[in-house]
Write a protein that holds these residues in place. Structure first.
Motif: not given
Length: 280
Positions: A56-65
């Protein structure tokens, strides 16, 4: 009965780059994660996220861009030497670019995080400290965004890391796991040879200078075994020494050479590149 919200006095506040590597951290963050404040800078935030929440952390991080504004994340944090606990992160992004004509997301991103410890609570009408950077009353919780598909070269990829320093093993593991890469770590060349009997990695990363057998000797043994087994594992030589000779590493049998001070994205891109070469 008033609804409760997380306590945040003092505020645990961090700034990371787009890869989730910590650029700034205050004393409250260090206390929350149970590590020295100076130690946090340069470490991947994923290291302190529970394994079950890293996807979930990785998904959120990717989406921030690709998103603007603020978000609220629910994450389980793993402080060093203590039990994991639930937290709420209030996250905002800031575009940073030396070229004003290049808009976000093409510019660099700083991620500003205020972390609430959910193991304690206080009434919703409690006031924040004056001058706080992020005001929770202005932040609206969001549902988790749909996961971005990983590049095919990373999907299910497995990496064996050979490194005698525990902190480096943790650092590399956090980088790769934050991008969906499976990692197995060992602390010596002998342990690596044993691991290769059971664990079949797609890529091998090995430190060059280790007390019990160096990386040059390891890669030569690996390449000799491969001749018998009829397979080939792409390998990367890691070093903390600037004078380390890249040509020597390549001649010994490594495909690539990477300094330990390289940016996290360089680690991931190199693994992806080697995986693509093998798959083609």
């Amino acid at each position: 009965m008033s609804r409760c919200k997380p306590v945040w006095s003092p505020i645990a506040y961090l700034v990371t780059d787009a890869d989730g590597v910590i650029l700034e951290a205050n004393g409250a963050s260090a206390q929350l994660l149970n590590v020295p404040q100076a130690y946090l800078v340069g470490k991947p935030m994923a290291r302190y996220v529970a394994e079950g929440d890293r996807s979930a952390f990785r998904t959120h991080l990717n989406q921030l861009s690709y998103q603007r504004g603020s978000q609220v994340w629910q994450m389980t944090v793993c402080p060093r030497g203590k039990q994991p606990f639930a937290t709420e992160w209030h996250v905002a992004t800031l575009a940073v670019s030396t070229k004003p004509d290049i808009p976000h997301p093409n510019g660099q991103i700083e991620i500003r995080i205020a972390v609430y410890d959910l193991s304690h609570s206080q009434p919703e009408n409690s006031q924040l400290e004056p001058g706080a950077v992020m005001q929770p009353s202005n932040l609206k919780p969001q549902t988790s965004p749909p996961a971005l598909p990983l590049p095919q070269s990373l999907d299910g990829l497995r990496v064996l890391v050979v490194e005698d320093e525990a902190d480096i093993r943790e650092f590399v593991t956090a980088i790769f796991e934050a991008h969906g890469i499976g990692v197995k770590t060992v602390s010596s060349a002998a342990a690596a040879l044993e691991a290769l009997e059971q664990f079949r990695p797609d890529v091998l990363l090995s430190d060059i200078r280790m007390p019990d057998g160096d990386g040059y000797g390891l890669i030569q043994q690996v390449r000799a075994l491969e001749i018998e087994q009829g397979r080939h594992i792409p390998a990367v030589a890691m070093t903390a020494y600037l004078e380390e000779d890249r040509e020597k590493a390549i001649k010994a049998g490594f495909e690539a050479h990477l300094h330990k001070l390289a940016r996290p994205i360089e680690w991931v891109e190199l693994i992806a590149q080697l995986a693509r070469q093998v798959s083609h």
